[in-house]
Design an enzyme around this catalytic site. Structure first.
Site, PDB file in Angstrom:
ATOM      1  N   HIS A 218      -1.437   0.634   6.674  1.00 30.15           N
ATOM      2  CA  HIS A 218      -1.570   1.404   5.752  1.00 30.15           C
ATOM      3  C   HIS A 218      -0.369   2.538   5.616  1.00 30.15           C
ATOM      4  CE1 HIS A 218      -5.622   0.526   4.568  1.00 30.15           C
ATOM      5  NE2 HIS A 218      -5.881   0.486   5.507  1.00 30.15           N
TER       6      HIS A 218
ATOM      7  N   GLU B  93      -4.965   0.148  10.778  1.00 33.31           N
ATOM      8  CA  GLU B  93      -6.142   0.826  10.990  1.00 33.31           C
ATOM      9  C   GLU B  93      -7.200   0.152  12.140  1.00 33.31           C
ATOM     10  OE1 GLU B  93     -10.001   2.111   8.049  1.00 33.31           O
ATOM     11  OE2 GLU B  93      -7.895   1.132   7.107  1.00 33.31           O
TER      12      GLU B  93
ATOM     13  N   GLU C  67      -4.487  -4.651   8.865  1.00 33.02           N
ATOM     14  CA  GLU C  67      -4.627  -3.602   8.183  1.00 33.02           C
ATOM     15  C   GLU C  67      -3.599  -2.453   8.116  1.00 33.02           C
ATOM     16  OE1 GLU C  67      -8.685  -2.350   7.099  1.00 33.02           O
ATOM     17  OE2 GLU C  67      -9.473  -3.697   8.532  1.00 33.02           O
TER      18      GLU C  67
ATOM     19  N   HIS D 290       0.849  -1.403   0.028  1.00 32.04           N
ATOM     20  CA  HIS D 290      -0.241   0.027   0.070  1.00 32.04           C
ATOM     21  C   HIS D 290       0.822   1.150   0.040  1.00 32.04           C
ATOM     22  CE1 HIS D 290      -2.467   3.205   1.776  1.00 32.04           C
ATOM     23  NE2 HIS D 290      -3.692   2.448   1.049  1.00 32.04           N
TER      24      HIS D 290
END
Length: 299
Positions: free
Chosen positions: A274, A288, A272, A232
């Site tokens: 990021h 997240e 998650e 990401h």
């Protein structure tokens, strides 16, 4: 104000809870005050983690704060994706915001430009914007579809990923754009950063690859474990390598400028990760699910 609590600890990785899981830590950067600043995308807030005692101070801002960067004026600047504004906050917590010229543009990526201004992408409008520290805004057509992250290149231009254009774009400070198509179909690039080797490095979230592009447009791609890794964000580390988050696998990866890869597991495959940034001699990423992870640079 609340103090973090540690939730995961290995030899190389430590995690600190900074919010509940619903707040959504998303992106982070080191501020001009030496603190770590991060967005809480689902809470409509920007938070500061003190470098000395780890205390977290939360500042309400506009809806959907997303990517954040340190500005040339001693403040932090960030995109407000859902509020459709560009936000600014001082280290003391004074907040203001500015509306782009194009309504509903979906501001996402943001960076300090080479010209003393802040540059940002309007992903939904296929435009790139520029805002001065006084709030004057100019916009230019992006060189392709859905510009996402952007960064200042070593050539004095702005470089951005064109997520739906399957390309990397270059934009001069006077708005002249060029697109460089990627060799892999469906790569869907997102993150981009200037590397220590004079090239730009980017993530291919759709293809599970890390890409490198020279300022002349020569592209090299490095495959990860597979498309499920979903890389990401990417940043240059203090060790001369590039570091990136694997949103799909719950890991942080490291790639040297000659293409050697290693990775570090976080607390779970579903955490998650990021945004990622260098801070205090280590790498920090936003999970997240409510934490910040610190990855020690190994000798």
């Amino acid at each position: 104000m609340n103090e973090f609590s540690e939730s995961h600890d290995t030899d190389a990785v430590r995690e600190f809870t900074v919010s509940d899981a619903d707040a959504g830590p998303y992106a982070l950067t080191e501020g001009p005050d030496g603190a770590l600043w991060f967005t809480l995308v689902h809470r409509g807030a920007v938070a500061r983690r003190d470098p000395d005692d780890g205390l977290v101070t939360v500042h309400p801002v506009g809806d959907g704060p997303t990517v954040i960067t340190a500005g040339p004026d001693g403040a932090l600047w960030f995109t407000e994706y859902r509020a459709q504004r560009i936000g600014r906050i001082t280290p003391e917590g004074d907040y203001s915001s500015f509306a782009p010229l194009t309504p509903g543009g979906g501001p996402f990526g943001i960076t300090a430009g080479p010209d003393g201004a802040i540059w940002f992408t309007l992903s939904s409008a296929d435009r790139v914007g520029r805002v001065t520290v006084d709030g004057d805004i100019t916009e230019y057509p992006a060189p392709g579809a859905f510009p996402s992250a952007l960064t200042t290149g070593p050539d004095g231009a702005l470089w951005c990923t064109l997520n739906q254009g399957n390309a990397v774009g270059r934009l001069t400070v006077d708005g002249h754009g060029t697109a460089y198509p990627l060799p892999t179909e469906g790569a869907a690039p997102v993150g981009i950063a200037a590397g220590p080797d004079g090239a730009l490095w980017f993530t291919e979230i759709g293809a599970g690859r890390i890409g490198r592009i020279t300022v002349d447009g020569d592209i090299t791609e490095y495959p990860l474990s597979g498309p499920a890794a979903k890389p990401h964000a990417v940043t240059a580390g203090p060790d001369g390598a590039l570091w990136f988050t694997e949103w799909g696998s719950g890991r942080v990866g490291r790639i040297t400028v000659d293409g050697r890869l290693t990775s570090y597991a976080l607390s779970g495959a579903d955490c998650e990760p990021h945004g990622i940034t260098a801070h205090d001699g280590a790498l920090w990423c936003a999970l997240e699910t409510g934490s910040l992870a610190r990855i020690e640079v190994q000798p």
